[in-house]
Design a protein around this motif. Structure first.
Motif, PDB file in Angstrom:
ATOM      1  N   TYR A 197      61.369 -98.692  24.647  1.00 19.14           N
ATOM      2  CA  TYR A 197      60.270 -99.179  25.476  1.00 19.14           C
ATOM      3  C   TYR A 197      59.757-100.468  24.872  1.00 19.14           C
ATOM      4  O   TYR A 197      59.985-100.769  23.702  1.00 19.14           O
ATOM      5  CB  TYR A 197      59.159 -98.146  25.600  1.00 19.14           C
ATOM      6  CG  TYR A 197      58.219 -98.093  24.428  1.00 19.14           C
ATOM      7  CD1 TYR A 197      58.547 -97.385  23.278  1.00 19.14           C
ATOM      8  CD2 TYR A 197      56.998 -98.763  24.460  1.00 19.14           C
ATOM      9  CE1 TYR A 197      57.685 -97.331  22.204  1.00 19.14           C
ATOM     10  CE2 TYR A 197      56.132 -98.708  23.382  1.00 19.14           C
ATOM     11  CZ  TYR A 197      56.476 -97.996  22.250  1.00 19.14           C
ATOM     12  OH  TYR A 197      55.623 -97.954  21.192  1.00 19.14           O
ATOM     13  N   ASN A 198      59.085-101.219  25.705  1.00 19.33           N
ATOM     14  CA  ASN A 198      58.627-102.535  25.309  1.00 19.33           C
ATOM     15  C   ASN A 198      57.601-102.978  26.338  1.00 19.33           C
ATOM     16  O   ASN A 198      57.792-102.778  27.520  1.00 19.33           O
ATOM     17  CB  ASN A 198      59.854-103.469  25.309  1.00 19.33           C
ATOM     18  CG  ASN A 198      59.507-104.896  25.041  1.00 19.33           C
ATOM     19  OD1 ASN A 198      58.838-105.546  25.846  1.00 19.33           O
ATOM     20  ND2 ASN A 198      59.948-105.414  23.929  1.00 19.33           N
ATOM     21  N   ILE A 199      56.494-103.509  25.881  1.00 17.31           N
ATOM     22  CA  ILE A 199      55.510-104.067  26.806  1.00 17.31           C
ATOM     23  C   ILE A 199      55.487-105.564  26.540  1.00 17.31           C
ATOM     24  O   ILE A 199      55.333-105.982  25.389  1.00 17.31           O
ATOM     25  CB  ILE A 199      54.106-103.463  26.580  1.00 17.31           C
ATOM     26  CG1 ILE A 199      54.163-101.930  26.686  1.00 17.31           C
ATOM     27  CG2 ILE A 199      53.109-104.028  27.587  1.00 17.31           C
ATOM     28  CD1 ILE A 199      52.843-101.238  26.354  1.00 17.31           C
ATOM     29  N   SER A 200      55.689-106.372  27.573  1.00 23.37           N
ATOM     30  CA  SER A 200      55.752-107.817  27.348  1.00 23.37           C
ATOM     31  C   SER A 200      54.393-108.321  26.871  1.00 23.37           C
ATOM     32  O   SER A 200      53.355-107.808  27.287  1.00 23.37           O
ATOM     33  CB  SER A 200      56.181-108.542  28.620  1.00 23.37           C
ATOM     34  OG  SER A 200      55.085-108.656  29.497  1.00 23.37           O
ATOM     35  N   GLU A 234      58.724-101.107  14.609  1.00 22.31           N
ATOM     36  CA  GLU A 234      58.147-102.028  15.579  1.00 22.31           C
ATOM     37  C   GLU A 234      56.658-101.769  15.843  1.00 22.31           C
ATOM     38  O   GLU A 234      56.102-102.246  16.826  1.00 22.31           O
ATOM     39  CB  GLU A 234      58.972-101.994  16.871  1.00 22.31           C
ATOM     40  CG  GLU A 234      60.420-102.395  16.582  1.00 22.31           C
ATOM     41  CD  GLU A 234      61.192-102.822  17.803  1.00 22.31           C
ATOM     42  OE1 GLU A 234      60.565-103.117  18.837  1.00 22.31           O
ATOM     43  OE2 GLU A 234      62.435-102.869  17.717  1.00 22.31           O
ATOM     44  N   ALA A 235      56.030-100.998  14.978  1.00 18.79           N
ATOM     45  CA  ALA A 235      54.587-100.743  15.112  1.00 18.79           C
ATOM     46  C   ALA A 235      53.812-101.744  14.264  1.00 18.79           C
ATOM     47  O   ALA A 235      54.011-101.826  13.048  1.00 18.79           O
ATOM     48  CB  ALA A 235      54.276 -99.312  14.669  1.00 18.79           C
ATOM     49  N   HIS A 236      52.962-102.537  14.914  1.00 21.56           N
ATOM     50  CA  HIS A 236      52.221-103.575  14.196  1.00 21.56           C
ATOM     51  C   HIS A 236      50.734-103.564  14.516  1.00 21.56           C
ATOM     52  O   HIS A 236      50.002-104.429  14.059  1.00 21.56           O
ATOM     53  CB  HIS A 236      52.781-104.963  14.531  1.00 21.56           C
ATOM     54  CG  HIS A 236      54.262-105.067  14.413  1.00 21.56           C
ATOM     55  ND1 HIS A 236      54.933-104.946  13.216  1.00 21.56           N
ATOM     56  CD2 HIS A 236      55.226-105.235  15.355  1.00 21.56           C
ATOM     57  CE1 HIS A 236      56.244-105.057  13.427  1.00 21.56           C
ATOM     58  NE2 HIS A 236      56.442-105.225  14.710  1.00 21.56           N
ATOM     59  N   PRO A 273      50.142-109.081  18.762  1.00 20.09           N
ATOM     60  CA  PRO A 273      51.325-108.492  18.117  1.00 20.09           C
ATOM     61  C   PRO A 273      52.195-107.803  19.161  1.00 20.09           C
ATOM     62  O   PRO A 273      51.685-107.329  20.183  1.00 20.09           O
ATOM     63  CB  PRO A 273      50.727-107.456  17.149  1.00 20.09           C
ATOM     64  CG  PRO A 273      49.284-107.830  17.001  1.00 20.09           C
ATOM     65  CD  PRO A 273      48.896-108.448  18.315  1.00 20.09           C
ATOM     66  N   SER A 274      53.498-107.741  18.908  1.00 21.36           N
ATOM     67  CA  SER A 274      54.379-107.131  19.897  1.00 21.36           C
ATOM     68  C   SER A 274      54.236-105.616  19.865  1.00 21.36           C
ATOM     69  O   SER A 274      53.783-105.035  18.881  1.00 21.36           O
ATOM     70  CB  SER A 274      55.820-107.547  19.657  1.00 21.36           C
ATOM     71  OG  SER A 274      56.240-107.101  18.397  1.00 21.36           O
ATOM     72  N   ILE A 275      54.623-105.004  20.965  1.00 17.21           N
ATOM     73  CA  ILE A 275      54.565-103.548  21.060  1.00 17.21           C
ATOM     74  C   ILE A 275      55.882-103.057  21.652  1.00 17.21           C
ATOM     75  O   ILE A 275      56.278-103.439  22.744  1.00 17.21           O
ATOM     76  CB  ILE A 275      53.328-103.075  21.871  1.00 17.21           C
ATOM     77  CG1 ILE A 275      53.345-101.575  22.096  1.00 17.21           C
ATOM     78  CG2 ILE A 275      53.165-103.811  23.183  1.00 17.21           C
ATOM     79  CD1 ILE A 275      52.931-100.802  20.901  1.00 17.21           C
ATOM     80  N   ALA A 276      56.582-102.257  20.867  1.00 15.95           N
ATOM     81  CA  ALA A 276      57.878-101.745  21.300  1.00 15.95           C
ATOM     82  C   ALA A 276      58.241-100.545  20.446  1.00 15.95           C
ATOM     83  O   ALA A 276      57.574-100.237  19.473  1.00 15.95           O
ATOM     84  CB  ALA A 276      58.959-102.823  21.169  1.00 15.95           C
TER      85      ALA A 276
END
Ligand SMILES: [Zn+2]
Lengths: 151, 102
Positions: free
Chosen positions: A58-61, A100-102, B85-88
């Protein structure tokens, strides 16, 4: 620290995962960060922009996230977390989720959807402040009757 | 210009959701932001001064990385910068095995 969310929002994020099955769903939790944890006031569905492998990614732009953040700010709400589903996979964070958690201080909610039916929903708080000291910590989901309530 | 700060970075801006800075370019704005809130530096930039890969900076509705002049793009007083920040993530199975540690 607990994640505070209404029954309606909790049900809605689980239903979202059933609707997108066998693909992953994802969305944003808006609300307030308080001393006793993040309080969710609204959830916003996001489009899954990964078309190559939507069943397991999954990915949210960023632009969609910015728009959600803007709309939230108008209502005095901040981004306090995210949710996504794991089709036919446990409600535990994966190595990809962690890498990928930031969004430190935010809550990542994961629902396992087994054969199209929402099963377990777990919440993980991203603690730490850098890539080196970050960690996912499971936290209790506290279902509230109304937004802002404590029990 | 106004710079929108995402929730995780507000720990370093005295909880402010937006910070007002002066600067003629995106880079100048980011530099002014870091000068006002030095703790942000490590969270936004790598040790060689590049934006971290998961930190997106938007000038109004445009990803700065894809603007012709990138960080050197001109900014006027009523423009808005957003740090996001990106979310994925994902289960990390099959198709994304290359991205996965399992
Ligand atoms: Zn996941």
């Amino acid at each position: 620290m607990k994640l505070h969310i209404t029954q309606a929002d909790y049900d809605a994020l689980r239903t979202h995962g059933e609707e997108t099955y066998p693909h992953e769903c994802c969305g944003v939790l808006l609300g307030h960060a308080k001393d006793d944890g993040n309080h969710v006031s609204a959830i916003v569905r996001a489009g899954n922009t990964r078309t190559d492998s939507a069943h397991n990614r999954y990915n949210i732009s960023p632009m969609e996230l910015i728009k959600i953040q803007r709309e939230g700010r108008k209502q005095g709400l901040d981004i306090v977390g995210f949710y996504h589903s794991h089709p036919d996979h446990p409600a535990m964070w994966s190595s990809t989720d962690f890498a990928e958690a930031h969004w430190f201080g935010c809550c990542y909610v994961i629902t396992s959807v087994d054969k199209g039916k929402a099963n377990l929903t777990n919440a993980f708080h991203l603690s730490g402040t850098t890539e080196d000291d970050k960690a996912f910590q499971q936290e209790e989901i506290l279902i509230t009757k109304a937004v802002g309530e404590n029990a | 210009m106004k710079i929108n700060i995402p929730t995780p970075l507000r720990a370093f801006t005295d909880k402010q959701a937006t910070v007002e800075v002066n600067g003629a370019t995106v880079q100048a704005g980011l530099d002014a932001l870091v000068a006002a809130h030095p703790e942000l530096k490590n969270h936004l930039f790598t040790s060689d001064g590049k934006l971290r890969s998961f930190v997106n900076v938007y000038l109004n509705d445009d990803d700065v990385r894809y603007l012709p002049a990138a960080e050197a793009s001109a900014v006027s007083a009523d423009d808005e910068l957003t740090i996001i920040p990106s979310i994925a993530g994902g289960t990390g199975l099959s198709a994304s095995r290359a991205l996965c540690c399992r």
